[in-house]
Design a protein around this motif. Structure first.
Motif, PDB file in Angstrom:
ATOM      1  N   GLN A 206       0.827  -1.205   0.000  1.00 38.40           N
ATOM      2  CA  GLN A 206       0.000   0.000   0.000  1.00 38.40           C
ATOM      3  C   GLN A 206       0.872   1.270   0.000  1.00 38.40           C
ATOM      4  OE1 GLN A 206      -2.561  -0.432   3.424  1.00 38.40           O
ATOM      5  NE2 GLN A 206      -3.898  -1.938   2.410  1.00 38.40           N
ATOM      6  N   GLN A 207       1.981   1.199   0.750  1.00 44.75           N
ATOM      7  CA  GLN A 207       2.906   2.334   0.778  1.00 44.75           C
ATOM      8  C   GLN A 207       3.564   2.542  -0.594  1.00 44.75           C
ATOM      9  OE1 GLN A 207       3.637   4.659   3.198  1.00 44.75           O
ATOM     10  NE2 GLN A 207       1.842   3.790   4.227  1.00 44.75           N
ATOM     11  N   GLN A 208       3.876   1.425  -1.245  1.00 46.48           N
ATOM     12  CA  GLN A 208       4.442   1.533  -2.589  1.00 46.48           C
ATOM     13  C   GLN A 208       3.439   2.137  -3.571  1.00 46.48           C
ATOM     14  OE1 GLN A 208       5.692  -2.583  -3.185  1.00 46.48           O
ATOM     15  NE2 GLN A 208       7.863  -1.951  -3.014  1.00 46.48           N
ATOM     16  N   GLN A 209       2.176   1.698  -3.447  1.00 48.83           N
ATOM     17  CA  GLN A 209       1.134   2.249  -4.298  1.00 48.83           C
ATOM     18  C   GLN A 209       0.950   3.745  -4.029  1.00 48.83           C
ATOM     19  OE1 GLN A 209      -0.405   0.933  -6.788  1.00 48.83           O
ATOM     20  NE2 GLN A 209      -1.834   2.636  -7.145  1.00 48.83           N
ATOM     21  N   LEU A 210       1.020   4.136  -2.757  1.00 43.26           N
ATOM     22  CA  LEU A 210       0.910   5.548  -2.388  1.00 43.26           C
ATOM     23  C   LEU A 210       2.067   6.355  -2.980  1.00 43.26           C
ATOM     24  CD1 LEU A 210      -0.350   7.879  -0.795  1.00 43.26           C
ATOM     25  CD2 LEU A 210       0.980   7.128   1.201  1.00 43.26           C
ATOM     26  N   ALA A 211       3.255   5.755  -2.954  1.00 41.83           N
ATOM     27  CA  ALA A 211       4.427   6.442  -3.521  1.00 41.83           C
ATOM     28  C   ALA A 211       4.232   6.684  -5.013  1.00 41.83           C
ATOM     29  CB  ALA A 211       5.683   5.618  -3.280  1.00 41.83           C
ATOM     30  N   ARG A 212       3.681   5.680  -5.712  1.00 40.92           N
ATOM     31  CA  ARG A 212       3.447   5.841  -7.147  1.00 40.92           C
ATOM     32  C   ARG A 212       2.385   6.918  -7.406  1.00 40.92           C
ATOM     33  NH1 ARG A 212       4.372   0.125  -7.078  1.00 40.92           N
ATOM     34  NH2 ARG A 212       2.144  -0.288  -6.726  1.00 40.92           N
ATOM     35  N   GLN A 213       1.359   6.940  -6.586  1.00 42.40           N
ATOM     36  CA  GLN A 213       0.318   7.966  -6.735  1.00 42.40           C
ATOM     37  C   GLN A 213       0.885   9.368  -6.495  1.00 42.40           C
ATOM     38  OE1 GLN A 213      -2.673   6.715  -3.943  1.00 42.40           O
ATOM     39  NE2 GLN A 213      -3.498   5.124  -5.304  1.00 42.40           N
ATOM     40  N   LEU A 214       1.724   9.482  -5.466  1.00 44.98           N
ATOM     41  CA  LEU A 214       2.328  10.785  -5.162  1.00 44.98           C
ATOM     42  C   LEU A 214       3.244  11.251  -6.293  1.00 44.98           C
ATOM     43  CD1 LEU A 214       3.131  10.213  -1.393  1.00 44.98           C
ATOM     44  CD2 LEU A 214       1.504  11.891  -2.318  1.00 44.98           C
ATOM     45  N   LYS A 215       3.978  10.319  -6.890  1.00 41.77           N
ATOM     46  CA  LYS A 215       4.830  10.674  -8.022  1.00 41.77           C
ATOM     47  C   LYS A 215       3.990  11.167  -9.193  1.00 41.77           C
ATOM     48  CE  LYS A 215       8.214   8.948 -11.316  1.00 41.77           C
ATOM     49  NZ  LYS A 215       9.005   7.780 -11.789  1.00 41.77           N
ATOM     50  N   GLN A 216       2.863  10.448  -9.465  1.00 39.14           N
ATOM     51  CA  GLN A 216       2.008  10.869 -10.575  1.00 39.14           C
ATOM     52  C   GLN A 216       1.396  12.239 -10.295  1.00 39.14           C
ATOM     53  OE1 GLN A 216       1.716   9.246 -13.555  1.00 39.14           O
ATOM     54  NE2 GLN A 216       0.720  11.183 -14.121  1.00 39.14           N
ATOM     55  N   GLN A 217       1.036  12.492  -9.034  1.00 36.09           N
ATOM     56  CA  GLN A 217       0.518  13.805  -8.663  1.00 36.09           C
ATOM     57  C   GLN A 217       1.565  14.901  -8.911  1.00 36.09           C
ATOM     58  OE1 GLN A 217      -1.012  13.829  -4.648  1.00 36.09           O
ATOM     59  NE2 GLN A 217      -2.272  11.992  -5.004  1.00 36.09           N
ATOM     60  N   ALA A 218       2.821  14.554  -8.589  1.00 33.27           N
ATOM     61  CA  ALA A 218       3.905  15.525  -8.800  1.00 33.27           C
ATOM     62  C   ALA A 218       4.106  15.791 -10.285  1.00 33.27           C
ATOM     63  CB  ALA A 218       5.198  15.006  -8.172  1.00 33.27           C
TER      64      ALA A 218
END
Length: 309
Positions: A206-218
């Motif tokens: 879930q943390q990895q998925q969150l990291a990917r989402q945050l990168k896409q947001q950036a």
């Protein structure tokens, strides 16, 4: 130095014996000093006995002939001052001393044409000085405006950069948390707590998925920020300039966004039948030690498309 008694629109002045052999030097109205007209010159000369009017002039070579140029008739007082020893002969030393004491006469020996030429020259120099000062003032104002624009652009860039940096920091934190969880999960597995291990691994994912989402947001925010920067530069830094497709300003943009906008601008210019497109790339102040990054890529795009620049 004397004049003949018959004065018309042409006459001659004679240098004294012993100085250039007493040459007769001819002159006309155009070769008079700029101070007098021919009529005024004649009137002054006729105050003296025929052939004895004292004149001051400059020897001038013209088309292989020697002329008397800038001819001035001397007043009695000036003649007495010139012939200091009153011997009726003007030596080179007396002439030099006289001219040193009367610098205005040296300047007065210029002809009307020379005075007019100097007047035009001075007018040209004054106009050039005025235009130079005007250009310098315009350049100063431009530099000030550019400095203000660059400062505002930098402020906008910093706000964008800070917002994106916050997202990347959160991404890095999520990745770090995922790594920590996986390491702890491995220890749980080794200790036999397999169910706890699987639960922790799920949370790590879930943390990895969150990291990917945050990168896409950036990434999305970066594109959005580039759009804001692009509109700001086109409108605020080019006020009064019509956005007619003949130019584009890439200041403050990322490389990928700048290339995308350049590609769109090229296609628009071609659709409109424009023969030229001005692409302003900027100096690369935000590119780091490697130097400008946008311009080389834009040039490469031109080369790939076979465009001249």
């Amino acid at each position: 130095m004397v004049l003949p008694s018959r004065l018309r629109e042409k006459a001659c002045a004679t240098t004294p014996d012993g100085e250039d052999g007493g040459d007769d030097l001819y002159f006309n109205a155009k070769l008079l000093s700029s101070q007098k007209s021919w009529e005024e010159f004649v009137e002054l000369a006729q105050k003296y006995e025929p052939g004895t009017a004292p004149v001051l002039f400059v020897r001038n070579e013209y088309q292989g002939r020697t002329q008397a140029k800038g001819v001035i008739v001397l007043e009695d007082a000036e003649l007495q001052d010139l012939d200091g020893d009153m011997d009726g002969h003007i030596s080179s030393a007396e002439l030099a001393e006289f001219l040193a004491k009367n610098p205005d006469l040296r300047g007065a020996s210029r002809t009307k044409q020379e005075v007019e030429w100097q007047r035009r020259q001075e007018k040209w120099e004054m106009e050039k000085t005025r235009k130079d000062k005007e250009y310098e003032e315009q350049q100063r104002k431009y530099d000030e405006e550019e400095e203000v624009a660059a400062k505002r652009r930098d402020e906008l860039f910093k706000r964008h950069e800070d917002a994106e940096e916050q997202l990347y920091q959160k991404r890095d934190a999520a990745n770090a948390e995922a790594t920590r969880m996986y390491e702890e999960a491995n220890k749980l597995w080794e200790s036999g707590s397999k169910d706890a291990c699987k639960n922790l691994q799920a949370k790590a994912k879930q943390q990895q998925q969150l990291a990917r989402q945050l990168k896409q947001q950036a990434v999305d925010l970066d594109w959005k920020n580039n759009e804001e920067m692009f509109e700001y530069v086109q409108t605020e830094e080019h006020k009064g300039q019509t956005r007619d497709g003949s130019w584009i300003d890439l200041h403050g943009l990322s490389v990928d966004f700048a290339l995308a906008k350049t590609k769109d601008a090229i296609e628009e210019a071609q659709d409109k039948g424009l023969s030229e497109l001005e692409v302003i790339t900027g100096a690369g102040h935000h590119s780091g030690k490697g130097g400008p990054r946008v311009k080389p890529r834009v040039v490469a795009m031109f080369n790939n498309k076979g465009l001249s620049y």
